[in-house]
Design a protein around this motif. Structure first.
Motif, PDB file in Angstrom:
ATOM      1  N   GLY A  13       0.850  -1.491  -0.102  1.00 33.59           N
ATOM      2  CA  GLY A  13       0.726   0.089   0.189  1.00 33.59           C
ATOM      3  C   GLY A  13       0.751   1.069  -0.206  1.00 33.59           C
ATOM      4  N   THR A  16      -0.916   6.401   2.260  1.00 28.80           N
ATOM      5  CA  THR A  16      -0.953   8.347   1.892  1.00 28.80           C
ATOM      6  C   THR A  16      -1.465   8.730   3.506  1.00 28.80           C
ATOM      7  N   GLN A 105       3.371  -6.463  -5.398  1.00 29.78           N
ATOM      8  CA  GLN A 105       1.750  -6.428  -6.314  1.00 29.78           C
ATOM      9  C   GLN A 105       2.675  -5.098  -7.189  1.00 29.78           C
ATOM     10  N   GLY A 110      -5.543  -2.998  -4.731  1.00 38.35           N
ATOM     11  CA  GLY A 110      -6.797  -3.438  -3.179  1.00 38.35           C
ATOM     12  C   GLY A 110      -5.916  -4.595  -2.437  1.00 38.35           C
TER      13      GLY A 110
HETATM   14  P1  UTP Z   1      -4.116  -0.275   3.893  1.00 38.72           P
HETATM   15  O1  UTP Z   1      -5.524   0.355   2.605  1.00 38.72           O
HETATM   16  O2  UTP Z   1      -4.446   0.644   5.395  1.00 38.72           O
HETATM   17  O3  UTP Z   1      -3.232   0.587   3.735  1.00 38.72           O
HETATM   18  O4  UTP Z   1      -4.066  -1.793   3.110  1.00 38.72           O
HETATM   19  P2  UTP Z   1      -2.543   1.776   2.270  1.00 38.72           P
HETATM   20  O5  UTP Z   1      -3.526   2.174   1.165  1.00 38.72           O
HETATM   21  O6  UTP Z   1      -1.038   1.288   2.728  1.00 38.72           O
HETATM   22  O7  UTP Z   1      -3.238   3.165   3.520  1.00 38.72           O
HETATM   23  P3  UTP Z   1      -3.388   4.386   3.113  1.00 38.72           P
HETATM   24  O8  UTP Z   1      -4.641   4.387   3.728  1.00 38.72           O
HETATM   25  O9  UTP Z   1      -3.384   5.042   1.514  1.00 38.72           O
HETATM   26  O10 UTP Z   1      -2.883   5.036   4.429  1.00 38.72           O
HETATM   27  C1  UTP Z   1      -3.669  -1.922   5.261  1.00 38.72           C
HETATM   28  C2  UTP Z   1      -2.282  -2.664   4.400  1.00 38.72           C
HETATM   29  O11 UTP Z   1      -2.466  -3.898   3.288  1.00 38.72           O
HETATM   30  C3  UTP Z   1      -1.433  -3.333   2.529  1.00 38.72           C
HETATM   31  C4  UTP Z   1      -0.879  -2.491   2.732  1.00 38.72           C
HETATM   32  O12 UTP Z   1       0.452  -1.854   2.624  1.00 38.72           O
HETATM   33  C5  UTP Z   1      -1.430  -1.921   4.404  1.00 38.72           C
HETATM   34  O13 UTP Z   1      -0.344  -2.769   5.205  1.00 38.72           O
HETATM   35  N1  UTP Z   1      -1.345  -3.694   1.144  1.00 38.72           N
HETATM   36  C6  UTP Z   1      -2.963  -2.279   0.732  1.00 38.72           C
HETATM   37  C7  UTP Z   1      -1.722  -3.633  -0.350  1.00 38.72           C
HETATM   38  O14 UTP Z   1       0.157  -4.556  -0.253  1.00 38.72           O
HETATM   39  N2  UTP Z   1      -1.977  -3.607  -1.529  1.00 38.72           N
HETATM   40  C8  UTP Z   1      -3.014  -3.244  -1.806  1.00 38.72           C
HETATM   41  O15 UTP Z   1      -2.988  -2.425  -2.808  1.00 38.72           O
HETATM   42  C9  UTP Z   1      -3.548  -2.036  -0.488  1.00 38.72           C
END
Ligand code: UTP
Length: 293
Positions: A13, A16, A105, A110
């Motif tokens: 992720g 952000t 990924q 997502g």
């Molecule tokens: P979050 O939605 O909380 O993380 O996903 P994010 O998107 O990094 O954070 P914000 O909302 O932009 O601040 C929970 C977990 O899933 C992973 C993230 O790295 C986090 O550890 N994740 C999320 C993925 O690996 N891939 C994705 O496409 C989305």
């Protein structure tokens, strides 16, 4: 019943909510006291008996791979300086040779998509899934508690860790419906992502620790995009629940949503206060700050 040997850690992720800290550094490397978030959850998985650690990474996440590798120059310098305790700690934190896998990924599509990216490494066996931005402070850890209950119930079910949240906050979480008790767990009757308070089947939220059967991969493969244009894990689990049982487990322990600033700050305070060598001085410092407010 197949044993659970592997765990997936989705770390692709963008983080952000923590910009600019996460512009050049992975969110999962933010530290709670002196350990990165990802180290805390790997510790939890190791304690639960996990033998293989699968990281679903993305662009800019190289620091996570380096973190779980030997740092030769650092080890040599610590040896020269006779810093035995630090050396031993570094070595204890490291999974063994061949016990980690990293897959990418390529686009942050997502959580469901991130999990699907690990399908070939997991293969045809049940696995654990731990979200590194959720910490659960408890001994034994949340996953160890789940594994115990999973073994006791004796069937190839899926299991989700859940916890109570105030009813006025259910709209922020995935929420489950509660059916009959199954040992220390209960049958999940439905899963709803971010329901309105009136429509929520309970106030038990899904908390970032899962045991899933490998059939989830075939479902995620053709899972249409859901909320936020992302491939949602919960949507996939809802479909899997039509074929396989899902159990909910209320774990013991305090959870912290370290993906949010308040949760992250609270985790730092709570974990620091749990450290004998830090607690007295830190408590005094906190009191001083709070008195001035
Ligand atoms: P979050 O939605 O909380 O993380 O996903 P994010 O998107 O990094 O954070 P914000 O909302 O932009 O601040 C929970 C977990 O899933 C992973 C993230 O790295 C986090 O550890 N994740 C999320 C993925 O690996 N891939 C994705 O496409 C989305």
């Amino acid at each position: 019943m197949k044993p659970i040997r592997k765990a997936i850690f989705p770390v692709a992720g963008l983080g952000t909510r923590f910009l600019p800290a996460t512009k050049a550094m992975p969110k999962e490397m933010l530290t709670v006291v002196d350990r990165p978030l990802i180290q805390h959850v790997v510790d939890e998985a190791r304690e639960a008996g996990i033998e293989h650690f699968i990281f679903v990474t993305g662009r800019g996440k190289g620091a996570i791979e380096d973190h779980f590798d030997v740092h030769f120059e650092l080890d040599a310098t610590l040896t020269d300086r006779n810093k035995q305790a630090e050396l031993e700690q570094l070595s204890r934190d490291l999974p063994g040779a061949g016990q980690t896998s990293f897959t990418r990924q390529q686009l942050p599509l997502g959580l469901g998509h991130a999990v699907w990216c690990a399908r070939d490494i997991v293969g045809d066996e049940p696995f654990a899934l731990l979200l590194p931005d959720v910490l659960v402070q408890h001994t034994p850890g949340c996953l160890a508690q789940m594994m115990q209950v999973y073994r006791e119930q004796g069937s190839d079910a899926n299991m989700i860790a859940v916890e109570e949240v105030p009813p006025e906050r259910v709209h922020m979480y995935g929420v489950v419906g509660v059916g009959a008790a199954v040992g220390k767990a209960f049958k999940i009757t439905q899963m709803v992502e971010k329901p309105k308070r009136e429509a929520a089947p309970s106030n038990l939220s899904i908390t970032g620790r899962y045991i899933l059967q490998p059939e989830i991969f075939a479902i995620l493969e053709n899972q249409p995009r859901g909320a936020g244009g992302e491939i949602q894990l919960t949507d996939g689990m809802v479909r899997l629940a039509q074929m396989q049982p899902f159990l909910g487990f209320k774990f013991a322990g305090q959870s912290f949503d370290c993906g949010s600033k308040i949760g992250f700050l609270a985790a730092n305070v709570s974990y620091a206060l749990a450290r004998e060598e830090l607690a007295p001085e830190f408590r005094a410092e906190l009191k001083r700050i709070l008195k001035d407010l």
